[in-house]
Design a protein around this motif. Sequence first.
Motif, short mmCIF file in Angstrom:
data_model
loop_
_atom_site.label_atom_id
_atom_site.label_comp_id
_atom_site.label_asym_id
_atom_site.label_seq_id
_atom_site.Cartn_x
_atom_site.Cartn_y
_atom_site.Cartn_z
N ASP A 199 0.85 -1.20 0.00
CA ASP A 199 0.00 0.00 0.00
C ASP A 199 0.88 1.25 0.00
O ASP A 199 1.65 1.49 0.94
CB ASP A 199 -0.91 -0.01 1.23
N ALA A 200 0.75 2.05 -1.06
CA ALA A 200 1.56 3.27 -1.19
C ALA A 200 1.20 4.32 -0.14
O ALA A 200 2.03 5.19 0.18
CB ALA A 200 1.39 3.86 -2.59
N ASP A 201 0.00 4.23 0.41
CA ASP A 201 -0.39 5.21 1.43
C ASP A 201 0.46 5.10 2.69
O ASP A 201 0.51 6.05 3.49
CB ASP A 201 -1.86 5.02 1.80
N LEU A 202 1.14 3.97 2.86
CA LEU A 202 1.96 3.75 4.07
C LEU A 202 3.44 4.01 3.81
O LEU A 202 4.28 3.66 4.66
CB LEU A 202 1.76 2.32 4.58
N ASN A 203 3.77 4.62 2.70
CA ASN A 203 5.18 4.82 2.37
C ASN A 203 5.92 5.64 3.41
O ASN A 203 7.12 5.42 3.65
CB ASN A 203 5.32 5.49 0.99
N ASN A 204 5.25 6.59 4.04
CA ASN A 204 5.91 7.46 5.01
C ASN A 204 6.30 6.74 6.30
O ASN A 204 7.13 7.26 7.07
CB ASN A 204 5.02 8.66 5.36
#
Length: 216
Positions: A199-204
Motif C-alpha cells: 500500500d503506497a499510502d503507508l510509504n511514510n
Amino acid sequence: MSYIHEALNKAQKERDTHHGKYRGILSNDRTKKGTFSRRPVLWISLAIIVICVAFAYYSWLDSRCLQPPAAPERKYKMPAETSARKPVLDAKKHYDRGRVFYKKGRLRDAKRLYGEALKIDPGYVDALNNLAVIYMHEKNFFAAQKNLEKAIRLKPADVDPYYNLACVFAIKGEVSKSLSHLKKAVSMDRSVRKWAQKDADLNNVRRAPEFRDIIK
C-alpha cells in the motif's frame, strides 16, 4: 307592779331574741337548701349540652368519612397531529449502489449514494468507511479522519476503519499514530499485513523499524 311589769317585759324580749335567732338559722338553712337544690339541675343541663355538642361533632366527622374521595382530575393529552409517513428508504440499497459506482471509478456518484445511505442511517459504519476512502482520494484527510474515528466508536470490532486511519495518519506524516492503528488492525486480522506490504499510502512509515515488526 312596776317590778313585775319590768320582769315580764324582760322575759318577753328574751323570748323575742331567741326566737329571732332560731328564725335566722331556719331561714339560712332554707336558703342554703334552695341553693344546693338548684346545683344538680345546672350540672345536668351542662352535661346535656356537652353530650349534644359531642354528638353533633361526631356526626359531622362520620359524614366526612363516609363521603367518597374526590375523583382525581383527569388531564387529557391532545393527540399530536399525525404527520404524513415518509417512505422507508433502504440505506443498504444506496450503499450497494455506491459500491458499484466506486468499482467503476465513478467516485462522485458513489460519494452521493454513500451520503444518502448515511442520511437514512447515520451509524452505517460501512458507508462511513467507504466515504472516508473517497475523501482520501480527494485529499480531504480531515473529513476522512472524522468519518473513520466515528466508525471506530460505533463499531470497534471492525478492522477496516483502523487500517484506513493508519493510512490517513501515514499520509499526514503522523508516524506514531499510523503505526499504532496499523498494529491494532493487524492484531484484529493477520491478513492486513499483506495489504500493508504494497500500500503506497503507508510509504511514510515503511522505513520505521516498528513497521517491519508489525507486518512480519
